[in-house]
Design an enzyme around this catalytic site. Structure first.
Site, mmCIF file in Angstrom:
data_model
loop_
_atom_site.group_PDB
_atom_site.id
_atom_site.type_symbol
_atom_site.label_atom_id
_atom_site.label_comp_id
_atom_site.label_asym_id
_atom_site.label_seq_id
_atom_site.Cartn_x
_atom_site.Cartn_y
_atom_site.Cartn_z
ATOM 1 N N THR A 125 -21.684 78.124 -1.767
ATOM 2 C CA THR A 125 -21.419 79.576 -2.190
ATOM 3 C C THR A 125 -21.275 80.517 -0.932
ATOM 4 O O THR A 125 -22.055 80.329 -0.110
ATOM 5 C CB THR A 125 -22.063 80.223 -3.369
ATOM 6 O OG1 THR A 125 -22.097 81.498 -3.633
ATOM 7 C CG2 THR A 125 -23.584 80.117 -3.181
ATOM 8 N N TYR A 149 -31.502 82.501 -6.102
ATOM 9 C CA TYR A 149 -30.276 81.804 -6.166
ATOM 10 C C TYR A 149 -29.687 81.408 -4.754
ATOM 11 O O TYR A 149 -29.565 80.014 -4.728
ATOM 12 C CB TYR A 149 -29.361 82.366 -6.974
ATOM 13 C CG TYR A 149 -27.878 81.826 -7.196
ATOM 14 C CD1 TYR A 149 -27.808 80.563 -7.495
ATOM 15 C CD2 TYR A 149 -26.909 82.382 -6.278
ATOM 16 C CE1 TYR A 149 -26.491 79.975 -7.443
ATOM 17 C CE2 TYR A 149 -25.501 81.966 -6.339
ATOM 18 C CZ TYR A 149 -25.406 80.887 -6.960
ATOM 19 O OH TYR A 149 -23.964 80.126 -6.834
HETATM 20 P P1 NAD Z 1 -22.322 77.893 -14.690
HETATM 21 O O1 NAD Z 1 -23.488 78.663 -14.722
HETATM 22 O O2 NAD Z 1 -21.173 78.386 -15.767
HETATM 23 O O3 NAD Z 1 -22.252 76.210 -15.278
HETATM 24 C C1 NAD Z 1 -23.386 75.568 -14.813
HETATM 25 C C2 NAD Z 1 -23.312 74.239 -15.339
HETATM 26 O O4 NAD Z 1 -24.483 73.443 -14.951
HETATM 27 C C3 NAD Z 1 -23.624 74.296 -16.946
HETATM 28 O O5 NAD Z 1 -22.772 73.510 -17.713
HETATM 29 C C4 NAD Z 1 -25.087 73.770 -17.008
HETATM 30 O O6 NAD Z 1 -25.352 73.298 -18.395
HETATM 31 C C5 NAD Z 1 -25.119 72.915 -15.808
HETATM 32 N N1 NAD Z 1 -26.398 72.649 -15.460
HETATM 33 C C6 NAD Z 1 -27.272 73.437 -15.166
HETATM 34 N N2 NAD Z 1 -28.522 72.937 -14.734
HETATM 35 C C7 NAD Z 1 -28.361 71.564 -14.884
HETATM 36 C C8 NAD Z 1 -28.973 70.235 -14.491
HETATM 37 N N3 NAD Z 1 -30.243 70.393 -14.068
HETATM 38 N N4 NAD Z 1 -28.462 69.027 -14.887
HETATM 39 C C9 NAD Z 1 -27.335 68.927 -15.217
HETATM 40 N N5 NAD Z 1 -26.396 70.082 -15.537
HETATM 41 C C10 NAD Z 1 -26.993 71.263 -15.227
HETATM 42 O O7 NAD Z 1 -21.813 77.950 -13.195
HETATM 43 P P2 NAD Z 1 -20.356 78.182 -12.527
HETATM 44 O O8 NAD Z 1 -20.164 79.519 -12.186
HETATM 45 O O9 NAD Z 1 -19.359 77.218 -13.257
HETATM 46 O O10 NAD Z 1 -20.604 77.592 -11.040
HETATM 47 C C11 NAD Z 1 -20.633 75.996 -10.789
HETATM 48 C C12 NAD Z 1 -20.886 75.824 -9.339
HETATM 49 O O11 NAD Z 1 -20.141 76.677 -8.479
HETATM 50 C C13 NAD Z 1 -22.540 76.232 -9.049
HETATM 51 O O12 NAD Z 1 -22.798 75.266 -8.063
HETATM 52 C C14 NAD Z 1 -22.399 77.691 -8.259
HETATM 53 O O13 NAD Z 1 -23.438 77.713 -7.378
HETATM 54 C C15 NAD Z 1 -20.958 77.218 -7.636
HETATM 55 N N6 NAD Z 1 -20.269 78.815 -7.391
HETATM 56 C C16 NAD Z 1 -20.145 79.662 -8.510
HETATM 57 C C17 NAD Z 1 -19.307 80.574 -8.052
HETATM 58 C C18 NAD Z 1 -18.873 81.778 -9.119
HETATM 59 O O14 NAD Z 1 -18.558 82.856 -8.882
HETATM 60 N N7 NAD Z 1 -19.413 81.408 -10.456
HETATM 61 C C19 NAD Z 1 -18.916 81.055 -6.978
HETATM 62 C C20 NAD Z 1 -19.145 80.154 -5.834
HETATM 63 C C21 NAD Z 1 -19.842 78.735 -6.007
HETATM 64 O O1 DAU Z 2 -20.176 85.083 -4.490
HETATM 65 C C1 DAU Z 2 -20.531 83.742 -5.210
HETATM 66 C C2 DAU Z 2 -21.370 84.053 -6.268
HETATM 67 O O2 DAU Z 2 -20.741 84.878 -7.327
HETATM 68 C C3 DAU Z 2 -21.961 82.785 -7.030
HETATM 69 O O3 DAU Z 2 -22.571 81.895 -5.962
HETATM 70 C C4 DAU Z 2 -22.710 83.130 -8.326
HETATM 71 O O4 DAU Z 2 -23.054 81.601 -8.982
HETATM 72 C C5 DAU Z 2 -22.004 84.050 -9.240
HETATM 73 O O5 DAU Z 2 -23.027 84.422 -10.239
HETATM 74 C C6 DAU Z 2 -21.682 85.245 -8.582
HETATM 75 O O6 DAU Z 2 -23.055 86.154 -7.913
HETATM 76 P P1 DAU Z 2 -22.817 87.788 -7.969
HETATM 77 O O7 DAU Z 2 -24.069 88.047 -8.144
HETATM 78 O O8 DAU Z 2 -21.717 88.311 -7.142
HETATM 79 O O9 DAU Z 2 -22.112 87.776 -9.416
HETATM 80 P P2 DAU Z 2 -22.383 88.772 -10.662
HETATM 81 O O10 DAU Z 2 -21.262 88.802 -11.891
HETATM 82 O O11 DAU Z 2 -23.809 88.757 -11.103
HETATM 83 O O12 DAU Z 2 -22.253 90.214 -10.115
HETATM 84 C C7 DAU Z 2 -21.044 90.617 -9.530
HETATM 85 C C8 DAU Z 2 -21.139 92.123 -9.039
HETATM 86 O O13 DAU Z 2 -21.516 92.848 -10.213
HETATM 87 C C9 DAU Z 2 -22.731 92.342 -8.227
HETATM 88 O O14 DAU Z 2 -22.281 93.266 -7.271
HETATM 89 C C10 DAU Z 2 -23.435 92.680 -9.003
HETATM 90 C C11 DAU Z 2 -22.631 93.393 -10.296
HETATM 91 N N1 DAU Z 2 -23.217 93.633 -11.407
HETATM 92 C C12 DAU Z 2 -23.377 92.460 -12.041
HETATM 93 C C13 DAU Z 2 -23.936 92.392 -13.468
HETATM 94 C C14 DAU Z 2 -24.218 91.057 -14.106
HETATM 95 C C15 DAU Z 2 -23.496 94.940 -12.130
HETATM 96 O O15 DAU Z 2 -22.895 95.932 -11.656
HETATM 97 N N2 DAU Z 2 -23.792 94.833 -13.402
HETATM 98 C C16 DAU Z 2 -24.096 93.748 -14.102
HETATM 99 O O16 DAU Z 2 -24.561 93.880 -15.352
#
Ligand code: NAD
Ligand code: DAU
Length: 333
Positions: A125, A149
């Site tokens: 990430t 995280y």
């Molecule tokens: P998410 O929280 O939607 O999904 C995570 C999934 O992993 C879930 O299905 C959960 O059941 C599974 N999981 C959690 N713990 C586990 C374990 N111990 N064994 C097997 N499965 C398990 O996450 P996401 O937003 O889809 O993120 C996916 C990946 O991408 C993560 O590695 C995250 O760090 C990375 N990532 C996310 C973002 C974002 O913006 N969402 C950005 C950059 C990187």
């Molecule tokens: O940048 C990549 C990351 O983006 C991933 O690695 C993480 O898994 C993913 O959760 C996300 O992290 P952020 O912390 O950036 O995402 P989140 O949606 O929690 O928050 C986005 C922005 O919005 C951040 O500046 C915090 C703000 N926020 C978030 C929540 C949940 C609010 O202002 N209010 C809220 O209730």
């Protein structure tokens, strides 16, 4: 037929990638390994049931036994999407992040090493760089994660690299920016604010609302992962960003306006501790491989809002029980 393991495939990005993989790689046989934590949702994979090239295994990446069960019969490529992913939850209770994001990655790497997999993709990430007040992070920049995280993800990112450097495991590492799109668990800011607005509930904006994130549509992320594998090199890290830097306040107002809801639903709440001010990626490395994001942010956001408006049956059951408990405790509203 390459045998492919996708961990975390019941979550947001993993489920999009599982669909993408089966659609664009007709010779792949895909196993999804997922623990089905609160964030994992079998509904995200329901339409794949009955596909002869797909199977689902419920299990924990931090259990070598579960991982072995998932790769019974062999494995050629591993994509590690599984993780605990919500920054706020990591601040409240870091242990599960250490266990899954670090130890789980280690357990997968060990299986990959023992079985001599051809490709191991670690989904990292942009948060590993920490806050970037000016400029853009390059893959060679120092990692300065600031919350449990991102620190866990940074540990996993470097652990994966160490298996390349030490054992020659063909590891590819992607560092993506904030993803958005359909099927994202409604604790993350865009689905949280869209679904709250649809329910006429307040939108809890942290701090002064001026924090900046770079938004990447989830299908663009899936395409970038393939470009990294097909044209990139093992042992390398690739930044993947959408090129859409936006302040949280702009996004909040856009969501309210698009849904025809009053700005009075915007509620400033106490800031997240250690809240990173800005993330921004330099994506010229993957750009040189021929990848660029295709989805224009305003259009992607429009489609995402429309998806949540049309799919209440997906998110309304989630926003009950444990979710509500967490919500009330966390937001105190
Ligand atoms: P998410 O929280 O939607 O999904 C995570 C999934 O992993 C879930 O299905 C959960 O059941 C599974 N999981 C959690 N713990 C586990 C374990 N111990 N064994 C097997 N499965 C398990 O996450 P996401 O937003 O889809 O993120 C996916 C990946 O991408 C993560 O590695 C995250 O760090 C990375 N990532 C996310 C973002 C974002 O913006 N969402 C950005 C950059 C990187
Ligand atoms: O940048 C990549 C990351 O983006 C991933 O690695 C993480 O898994 C993913 O959760 C996300 O992290 P952020 O912390 O950036 O995402 P989140 O949606 O929690 O928050 C986005 C922005 O919005 C951040 O500046 C915090 C703000 N926020 C978030 C929540 C949940 C609010 O202002 N209010 C809220 O209730």
């Amino acid at each position: 037929m390459p045998r492919v393991l996708i961990t975390g495939g019941a979550g947001f990005i993993g489920s999009h990638y599982a669909h993408h993989a089966l659609r664009t790689h007709p010779d792949w046989r895909v196993t999804v390994l997922d623990k089905l934590t609160y964030a994992g949702n079998p509904a995200n994979l329901q339409d794949l049931e009955g596909n002869p090239r797909y199977r689902f295994v419920r299990g924990d990446i931090a259990s070598r036994q579960d991982v072995e069960r998932a790769v019974e019969g062999g494995v050629d490529l591993i994509f590690n999407f599984a993780a605990e992913t919500h920054v706020d939850r990591s601040i409240g209770d870091p242990e599960g992040f250490i266990r899954t994001d670090i130890y789980g990655t280690y357990a997968l790497l060990e299986t990959a090493r023992a079985r001599g997999v051809k490709v191991f993709v670690q989904i990292s990430t942009d948060e590993v760089y920490g806050s970037v007040p000016r400029g853009r992070s390059l893959e060679t920049d120092a990692l300065m994660p600031t919350n449990p995280y991102s620190a866990s993800k940074a540990a996993a990112d470097r652990l994966a690299y160490s298996y390349f450097a030490t054992y020659g495991l063909p590891v590819f590492i992607s560092r993506a920016s904030n993803n958005y799109g359909p099927c994202q668990y409604p604790e993350k800011v865009i689905p949280l604010f869209v679904t709250n607005a649809l329910e006429d509930k307040p939108l809890p904006l942290y701090g002064d609302g001026q924090n900046v994130r770079d938004w990447l549509y989830v299908t663009d992320h899936c395409e970038a992962i393939d470009v990294m594998l097909e044209r990139g090199a093992p042992g390398e890290v690739y930044n993947i960003g959408g090129g859409n830097e936006r302040r949280n306040l702009e996004i909040t107002e856009h969501i309210l306006d698009r849904l025809g809801k009053p700005r009075t639903l915007l509620r400033y709440v106490q800031d997240r501790p250690g809240h990173d001010r800005r993330y921004a990626l330099d994506c010229s490395k993957i750009g040189r491989l021929g990848w660029a994001p295709r989805v224009v942010f305003e259009k992607g956001l429009e489609e995402t809002i429309a998806w949540y408006a049309a799919n209440r049956a997906w998110w309304q059951p989630i926003k009950t029980g444990e979710y509500l408990e967490y919500y009330r405790k966390h937001y105190k509203i």
